[in-house]
Structures are given as C-alpha cells and as structure tokens.
Design a protein around this motif. Structure first.
Motif, mmCIF file in Angstrom:
data_model
loop_
_atom_site.group_PDB
_atom_site.id
_atom_site.type_symbol
_atom_site.label_atom_id
_atom_site.label_comp_id
_atom_site.label_asym_id
_atom_site.label_seq_id
_atom_site.Cartn_x
_atom_site.Cartn_y
_atom_site.Cartn_z
ATOM 1 N N ASN A 621 15.965 -7.755 4.989
ATOM 2 C CA ASN A 621 14.574 -8.157 4.833
ATOM 3 C C ASN A 621 13.768 -7.866 6.090
ATOM 4 O O ASN A 621 12.675 -7.296 6.043
ATOM 5 N N ASN A 625 10.884 -5.033 6.393
ATOM 6 C CA ASN A 625 9.512 -5.384 6.816
ATOM 7 C C ASN A 625 9.100 -4.535 8.008
ATOM 8 O O ASN A 625 8.002 -3.974 8.044
ATOM 9 N N LYS A 628 8.389 -1.123 6.925
ATOM 10 C CA LYS A 628 7.161 -1.014 6.130
ATOM 11 C C LYS A 628 5.922 -0.978 7.021
ATOM 12 O O LYS A 628 4.953 -0.301 6.720
ATOM 13 N N TYR A 629 5.958 -1.729 8.105
ATOM 14 C CA TYR A 629 4.743 -1.835 8.925
ATOM 15 C C TYR A 629 4.806 -0.964 10.174
ATOM 16 O O TYR A 629 3.969 -1.046 11.041
ATOM 17 N N ASP A 653 9.442 -4.069 15.959
ATOM 18 C CA ASP A 653 8.834 -2.812 15.494
ATOM 19 C C ASP A 653 7.640 -2.479 16.361
ATOM 20 O O ASP A 653 7.285 -3.228 17.271
ATOM 21 N N ILE A 658 0.998 -8.800 13.034
ATOM 22 C CA ILE A 658 0.589 -9.708 11.953
ATOM 23 C C ILE A 658 -0.760 -10.297 12.343
ATOM 24 O O ILE A 658 -0.902 -10.804 13.466
ATOM 25 N N PHE A 662 -3.169 -15.015 9.850
ATOM 26 C CA PHE A 662 -2.083 -15.161 8.887
ATOM 27 C C PHE A 662 -0.793 -15.709 9.508
ATOM 28 O O PHE A 662 0.089 -16.191 8.804
ATOM 29 N N ALA A 671 3.459 -15.573 0.476
ATOM 30 C CA ALA A 671 2.395 -15.327 1.444
ATOM 31 C C ALA A 671 2.436 -13.883 1.883
ATOM 32 O O ALA A 671 3.483 -13.361 2.277
ATOM 33 N N GLN A 672 1.279 -13.224 1.787
ATOM 34 C CA GLN A 672 1.158 -11.844 2.269
ATOM 35 C C GLN A 672 -0.175 -11.734 2.982
ATOM 36 O O GLN A 672 -1.162 -12.329 2.564
ATOM 37 N N ALA A 673 -0.146 -10.924 4.059
ATOM 38 C CA ALA A 673 -1.349 -10.879 4.885
ATOM 39 C C ALA A 673 -2.541 -10.332 4.120
ATOM 40 O O ALA A 673 -3.627 -10.872 4.177
ATOM 41 N N GLY A 683 6.324 -5.385 -1.946
ATOM 42 C CA GLY A 683 6.832 -6.680 -1.473
ATOM 43 C C GLY A 683 6.341 -7.814 -2.339
ATOM 44 O O GLY A 683 5.411 -7.646 -3.134
ATOM 45 N N THR A 684 7.005 -8.975 -2.173
ATOM 46 C CA THR A 684 6.695 -10.120 -3.027
ATOM 47 C C THR A 684 6.102 -11.298 -2.260
ATOM 48 O O THR A 684 5.596 -12.236 -2.851
ATOM 49 N N GLY A 685 6.232 -11.269 -0.964
ATOM 50 C CA GLY A 685 5.781 -12.430 -0.172
ATOM 51 C C GLY A 685 6.798 -13.546 -0.196
ATOM 52 O O GLY A 685 6.538 -14.646 0.286
ATOM 53 N N GLY A 687 10.208 -12.817 0.798
ATOM 54 C CA GLY A 687 11.303 -12.427 1.689
ATOM 55 C C GLY A 687 11.501 -13.359 2.876
ATOM 56 O O GLY A 687 12.591 -13.909 3.091
ATOM 57 N N LEU A 688 10.454 -13.578 3.674
ATOM 58 C CA LEU A 688 10.606 -14.383 4.884
ATOM 59 C C LEU A 688 10.875 -15.848 4.559
ATOM 60 O O LEU A 688 11.610 -16.524 5.280
HETATM 61 P P1 ADP Z 1 7.032 -9.209 1.555
HETATM 62 O O1 ADP Z 1 8.041 -9.099 0.503
HETATM 63 O O2 ADP Z 1 5.607 -9.162 1.088
HETATM 64 O O3 ADP Z 1 7.282 -8.347 2.735
HETATM 65 P P2 ADP Z 1 7.715 -11.257 3.381
HETATM 66 O O4 ADP Z 1 7.824 -12.736 3.203
HETATM 67 O O5 ADP Z 1 8.877 -10.506 3.820
HETATM 68 O O6 ADP Z 1 7.153 -10.703 2.043
HETATM 69 O O7 ADP Z 1 6.504 -11.007 4.349
HETATM 70 C C1 ADP Z 1 5.330 -11.729 4.203
HETATM 71 C C2 ADP Z 1 4.181 -11.018 4.846
HETATM 72 O O8 ADP Z 1 4.310 -11.065 6.248
HETATM 73 C C3 ADP Z 1 4.085 -9.568 4.542
HETATM 74 O O9 ADP Z 1 3.411 -9.342 3.336
HETATM 75 C C4 ADP Z 1 3.265 -9.052 5.711
HETATM 76 O O10 ADP Z 1 1.878 -9.294 5.501
HETATM 77 C C5 ADP Z 1 3.766 -9.916 6.844
HETATM 78 N N1 ADP Z 1 4.820 -9.253 7.628
HETATM 79 C C6 ADP Z 1 6.170 -9.472 7.522
HETATM 80 N N2 ADP Z 1 6.856 -8.736 8.454
HETATM 81 C C7 ADP Z 1 5.897 -7.993 9.113
HETATM 82 C C8 ADP Z 1 5.962 -7.027 10.182
HETATM 83 N N3 ADP Z 1 7.132 -6.639 10.760
HETATM 84 N N4 ADP Z 1 4.774 -6.484 10.627
HETATM 85 C C9 ADP Z 1 3.615 -6.887 10.062
HETATM 86 N N5 ADP Z 1 3.489 -7.798 9.079
HETATM 87 C C10 ADP Z 1 4.623 -8.333 8.574
#
Ligand code: ADP
Length: 734
Positions: A621, A625, A628-629, A653, A658, A662, A671-673, A683-685, A687-688
């Motif tokens: 996860n 993430n 992805k970013y 990374d 972030i 957020f 939660a997603q930014a 993504g689903t928001g 993961g974390l």
């Molecule tokens: P998702 O499945 O959307 O990635 P997460 O719970 O893993 O859900 O992440 C929640 C949100 O946190 C992401 O949608 C993103 O906005 C932000 N985020 C997570 N990891 C990062 C990262 N490494 N850099 C920037 N934003 C991140």
C-alpha cells in the motif's frame, strides 16, 4: 450535607481564633522581651554613663578642695616668710599684710590667719606686760596655769568679731592642736589638725573646725633636726577653718546633684565626720550611687563619701530609660493588636474562601449530576441512570433502569454488586466486574457493553458508561453512570457485517473469474485480437481489478471491525521481508516510471514478530501510494533503522506532498485528497486506514511527514531479537 458544612467551620473558627491568639501572645511575649532587653541594656549603659558622670563630679570636688587647701598653705608660707624676714613684727604690719592679701575676696570661707607665738615660762610675765602695754589691759594667756611651754595667739586677722575670743589662747594647751603643732615641727611642714571645736564657734550652729599650722623660725638658726627646729621655733603661722564655711567657700553653692560627707581620717563614724553636705534628716536613695575617695592633706587624710541624689538620677538616669520602657510596652501592645487583627482577618478570609470553594464544588457537582440525569432521561426512555457508592458498595438506580434488565420497577433489587452481576450473561460477568473495579480503583471512565439475560430468557445487549466523582457532600466516592439498550444497534451491525461479507464474497468470485478470463484474452490465449477489442478488454480488466481491490479492502475492514481478521504471527527477518517487498512491488513502481531502493542501516539481523502477509499488504500500500504520487523518474527510498528497541521503516517519495488541509484526515476511511487526482491515479481511500489498523494489531504505529518535496511514511514495529551481523548491506534494486 448541611450538618457537614455547618459542622466544619465552627471547628475551624475555634482553631482559627486559637491560632490567632497563639500568634498574638507569642508576638507580644517576644516584643515585650525585646523591649525589656533593650531597656535593660539602656539601663545598664545609663548607669554606667551616670557612674562616670558621678565619678567626674566627685573627682572635681576632691581636686578643688585639694587645690584650695594648697592655696591656704601658700598664704601661711607667705605669713611665715614675713615673720622670718624681720626681727620684730608689729601688729600693724601683720594687719596690713593680711589686708593686702584680700583673703575674703579671693578665698571666701577663710576665717582668718594668725600668729601663735612661742613663750617660755620665764618670758611669760614680760610678754603679757608688753601686750597689755599695746593697749590690751585685759590680755592674759589662757587657759591660765603652769605649763612647760606656752603659746599665744598674738595676731589674728581680721582682728574683730568672734576672732577676738581667740586672742591670747594657748593652743598648745589643747591636745588635738598640740599634736598638729608637734607634727608641723617634726615634719617641718604645714600640717592640718584633726577636728576641733574652734573658739570662734557661736553657741548655736556649731560646726567642726580644723586648723592648719606652719612653723616659723629664728632666721639664722640651724633647722636640720627636730630639736634644732624646736630651738629655733618662734611662732606658728596658722589658719582656723570652719568646715561648712570652708566647703561652701571652696565649692560655691552646691548643685544638689551629689551629697557628700568628709571624715577626719579613715574611720567613718559619726564622731569622725567633720562635714555633711545635706541636712541631717534627708534620707538617701536606696539605689544611690556611692563612692569613697581619699584626700591626703598636709599630713592628714580626709575620707570623702559621695552619694548621688534624686536630682542626679533625674538628670542622668531615669528619663530616657523610663520613656523607652513605657513607649516600648505601648508599641508591643499595639503590635499585638495589629497582629491579632491581621491573623483573624486572614483566617476569616481563608475560611470564607474555603467555604465558598466547597459550596461551589458541591453546587457544581449537584448540577452536573442533575444535568446528566436530565439529559439521559430526555434522550431515551430505554435509558436509566445508576450510582454505585464506593464506600457503602451499594448500587442505586432509577426506575427507568429496571426494564433494561427485564425487571419491573416494583421488582426488588437489593443494591449489592453481586445481585447486579446475576443479571448479566454469565460469560460477561467476570469481565464487567473487572472493568468496574478497575475504573473505581483508578477513577477512570467506565465504558462497556455486556449481554443481559432477562428473567424470561431474552438476550439483550446493554451499553453502560460511568464516571467516578465525589458525592455532593464530598464525603463519599460515587460511580455514577447510565445504561442503555444497544440490542437493536448490535443486530444492525451484525446484519451489516453479514451483508457486506455476503455481497463481497458473491461479487468477488465472479469478478475474479471475469478478471482472469480477461487476463487470458489480453495474454493472447485466443490469438491476437483486433486493436479496438484489445483496448476495450484492457479497460474492462483494469476496472474489474479495481473493483476487486475495493471489495478486498471492504472485506478486510469488515473483518477488522468484527475482530475476525486473523493474524498469523511469526518471527520474521525484517530485512528479508523488505527485500521481498521490493521485489514484489518493483513492477508497480515501474508502471509509474519510478524506481525503488532499499537502504538497510542496522548492523544486525533484526527479527520482528508479524503476520508476513499483512506486513506485505502494508508495504504494498505504501509503495503503491508513493509510486502513484511520484514524478516521472522519481526515486522511492525504503530505509530501515533500529532505534529504542523498535524497527523504523520509512517509505519516501519525491512527489508533491499531501496538501496541508488534508493531512489531518489521511488515515480516515475513504479519505482522498482530491477526487480528480484519484481518478488519475486510482484508489479507494481505504488503504491507509487499513494500514493503520493492521500496524496497530501488530504492536506498531504509523505516521508521516510531507512537504512539497515529497512524502515519507514511517512505520515502527517492536524488535524481538537482534543478531550481530558483520556486514551492513544496502540491498538495492534499480
Ligand atoms: P488510496 O487508495 O486512495 O490511495 P489511501 O488511504 O492509501 O487511499 O490514501 C489516501 C489518500 O492519501 C490518497 O488518496 C492521497 O490523496 C493521499 N496520499 C497517500 N499517500 C500519498 C503520497 N505518498 N503522496 C501524496 N498523497 C498521498
């Protein structure tokens, strides 16, 4: 409650006033002691000072007397010199000589200066005849009688008044005078006689008298021995002194500060006293200062005894000291009064403040209790309140509580914790008892749920929450709380869980099949497909994967919530786990044109106790993430270090970070930014949120740092074992 409050202050008032009195009395005693000490000191100093003054005055008196007597001796010397300077001296010459000295003027108190001639018995008749011829027909040496040696006062100036009585007197006939005259010749010096009554004394007011003699010789005769001097002796020049007149004349009017007596010789008796400066009946002060001084005077010793008078004490001792004492005592009393006032006032203020604080606390507590009861009563009819008195161990509850336990309000409940426990499901009793006792002992909030078996056998779920507080009177500790029925909520939860897991399973199975089938298609299992078909299938495949991912996440959550997610803990080599994570996720990174690197810092093999699959889920996860970013060509660094017995793994990374707004919600579910972002990266928001749950189940924690230069997520886990390792390797992957 009333009796409590009215009871305590009265005891406190007693204590307070006692305390104030003690402080005051101690202060008074101390200040009086200080005053008395100061007074005593001043008294001693004053007396010392006075004694010095007294001493000075007395020495002055003695010095003046001595100097005056010396002056008189000089007068006698001058007289003797006059006699010796000529063969014959006339009455007239003597008269003029004395007149010239102006004695009354310069030496007040001088009674006279005379010449007592030596006459042998043979010359007696001629002598008397000669004097009678001078115009004194009655002249006769007296007392009359036969004596071996006669003397006669032939001159005595001033020759008038009572001095005339001495004319012709033979002083040598009187033993006291004779002794002095003999001594004068034998010492060849001026000699003072012992006390006598002078012939000049009036009949009343008799004073002591003394006489001073100086021998006068024939000019050309030897004087070396006593007998030669007697041979050469022509006359005595002498002076009589009345003591009172002498002292008054010498010292002037006495200033009444000091009284003194003069004794003739060293024996102090009434008969040897020749002078007393005060009137006979005046008594001396008992604490008068006294001093005795000796005055050696012309072969005689006078003893002078001095006494301080009340006037002296007034002038030198009493005023300052008594003022100090009186003022000091008055000040002490005032000080005590002030201290008493302050002490009682402060105590009254303290008591008042205490009382007010108590009242306020009681009011607050009563209010809080009421409010809580009120709110809860209003909130739901299936809620009730209860109180457990921790001193008496008895539970009281209100009427609304009984139905929650399947009882009627009229049913008897004896209030003991044991009776209460019997209402619970046997499987929950021990736990609830433990929770209650621990909350009571530690004054924690009590928050729990338990199963209740109603008398008719119905199973219900009840939630209860309580707090430990003082009873309104402040005497007892109470645990006061509420209970409410959560059976419906529980049922809904269970239904939801069952629904989600059923749906998820039902969805997951076909979806897996669809995704697999499409994978086969894309892999060319049915030969190459036309490009538009290939493209559509790829899109369908990706979306079904996302759906699968979401469903997996949802299922995980439900299991976590329901406590059904199983963990298979095993000691794992952390470095091996991370290398594996790198390998597994490298394709994910590559898909986002990012590269992965592992920096392993510990010089040891580090063992952690985790569920390897769940650990990899977390790493996947975080890495996905980060990927992805990450910007194109971005580097994702996974580093590990040990600190304080914990393994810290960082996934960093180089993305744009972030958003600040957020950051507080990153770990919340769904939660997603930014949704546009999500659409781009997927993504689903969830993961974390799942990562945090998993990590905490494994005894660890997760946090992050984020700037516009990049984001780093840190997880830390307890290290179970470290084994020394000779090499530090940075396992690295492109
Ligand atoms: P998702 O499945 O959307 O990635 P997460 O719970 O893993 O859900 O992440 C929640 C949100 O946190 C992401 O949608 C993103 O906005 C932000 N985020 C997570 N990891 C990062 C990262 N490494 N850099 C920037 N934003 C991140």
């Amino acid at each position: 409650m009333g009796s409590d409050i009215s009871g305590k202050p009265s005891g406190a008032t007693g204590w307070a006033s006692n305390h104030a009195w003690t402080v005051t009395v101690v202060a008074l005693l101390v200040s009086v002691m200080v005053v008395v000490l100061v007074w005593h000191q001043m008294h001693e100093q004053g007396r010392e000072q006075a004694r010095r003054e007294f001493n000075l005055l007395n020495n002055n008196t003695v010095a003046e007397l001595e100097s005056r007597m010396n002056d008189y001796k000089q007068v006698l010397r001058a007289g003797a010199a006059l006699l010796e300077s000529r063969d014959e001296t006339s009455r007239e010459t003597w008269h003029r000589f004395i007149e010239r000295l102006a004695l009354p003027e310069h030496y007040p108190g001088f009674l006279g200066v005379g010449v007592s001639q030596i006459i042998t018995p043979e010359a007696l008749a001629d002598h008397e005849a000669a004097v009678r011829a001078e115009g004194f027909p009655d002249y006769q040496i007296h007392p009359v009688g036969d004596r071996a040696r006669y003397t006669s006062i032939i001159y005595l100036e001033p020759f008038s008044g009572r001095n005339l009585a001495a004319f012709g007197y033979d002083m040598y006939s009187d033993p006291v005078r004779r002794a002095a005259m003999d001594l004068a010749v034998s010492k060849n010096a001026a000699v003072l006689s012992n006390a006598v009554t002078l012939l000049q004394e009036p009949d009343a007011d008799i004073q002591s008298g003394v006489l001073m003699y100086l021998p006068s010789y024939h000019p050309d005769m030897p004087l070396s021995s006593v007998s030669e001097r007697w041979q050469a002796l022509r006359a005595f020049v002498y002076s009589p002194f009345r003591m009172d007149d002498l002292i008054t004349g010498t010292l002037g009017a006495l200033d009444e500060l000091v009284h003194f007596e003069i004794y003739d010789g060293l024996v102090l008796t009434d008969s040897t006293r020749i002078y007393r400066s005060w009137q006979g009946d005046e008594t001396l002060q008992p604490d008068a200062l006294q001093e005795t001084l000796l005055l050696p005077l012309h072969e005689q010793i006078w003893t002078l005894r001095f006494y301080s008078t009340p006037a002296f004490s007034r002038a030198f001792i009493q005023p300052r000291e008594s003022v100090t004492l009186v003022m000091g005592l008055i000040l002490s009393l005032m000080l005590a009064a002030i201290i008493y006032t302050l002490a009682t006032r402060r105590q009254r203020a303290e008591m008042l403040a205490e009382q007010m604080t108590r009242d306020l606390r009681d009011t607050e507590q009563a209010l809080r209790l009421n409010q809580e009861r009120h709110l809860l009563a209003m909130d739901s009819s299936s809620m009730g309140t209860w109180s457990w008195n921790l001193s008496t161990r008895l539970i009281t509850w209100d009427v609304q509580l009984a139905p929650l336990f399947g009882l009627k309000s009229s049913d008897y409940f004896d209030g003991t914790p044991e009776a209460f426990m019997m209402l619970l499901h046997p499987g929950d009793r021990d736990r609830v008892r433990q929770e209650l006792n621990s909350a009571a002992a530690n004054r924690h909030e009590y928050d729990t749920e338990y199963r209740v078996i109603w008398p008719d056998g119905t199973l219900r779920y009840v939630a209860s929450r309580a707090r430990v507080m003082e009873s309104p009177g402040g005497n007892d500790l109470m645990m006061t709380g509420t209970c409410w029925d959560v059976t419906e909520k529980r049922r809904a939860q269970v239904m939801k869980q069952e629904f989600v897991s059923t749906i998820s399973h039902e969805l997951r199975t076909p979806l897996t099949a669809i995704s697999g089938a499409m994978g086969l298609l894309l892999g060319g299992a049915l030969g190459s497909l036309p490009d538009p078909v290939q493209n559509l299938i790829r899109i369908a495949n990706e979306n079904s994967k996302r759906l699968l991912h979401l469903i997996n996440d949802l299922l995980d959550f439900e299991k976590l919530d329901a406590g059904k997610l199983e963990f298979h803990f095993e000691n794992q080599d952390a470095r091996a786990l991370l290398i594996n994570a790198l390998e597994v996720n490298e394709s994910v990174a590559a898909r986002h044109q990012a590269s992965l690197v592992l920096r392993w810092h510990p010089a040891t093999t580090v063992w952690i106790n985790v569920d390897a699959m769940r650990f990899q889920q977390i790493m996947a996860n975080l890495i996905s993430n980060a990927a992805k970013y990450s910007p194109p060509e971005g580097l994702i660094t996974i580093s590990a270090d040990v600190s304080g017995g914990r393994l810290i793994i960082a996934v960093a990374d180089q993305g744009k970070g972030i958003p600040d707004a957020f950051q507080g919600r990153v770990f919340e579910r769904f939660a997603q930014a930014d949704s546009s972002d999500t659409r781009r990266v997927g993504g689903t928001g969830l993961g974390l949120a799942i990562c945090r749950e998993l990590i905490s189940h494994m005894g660890g924690s997760i946090r992050f740092d984020s700037t516009d230069q990049g984001t780093t997520f840190y997880i830390d886990l307890p290290v179970v074992l470290r084994i020394q390792d000779s090499t530090t390797l940075d396992a690295q992957r492109p």
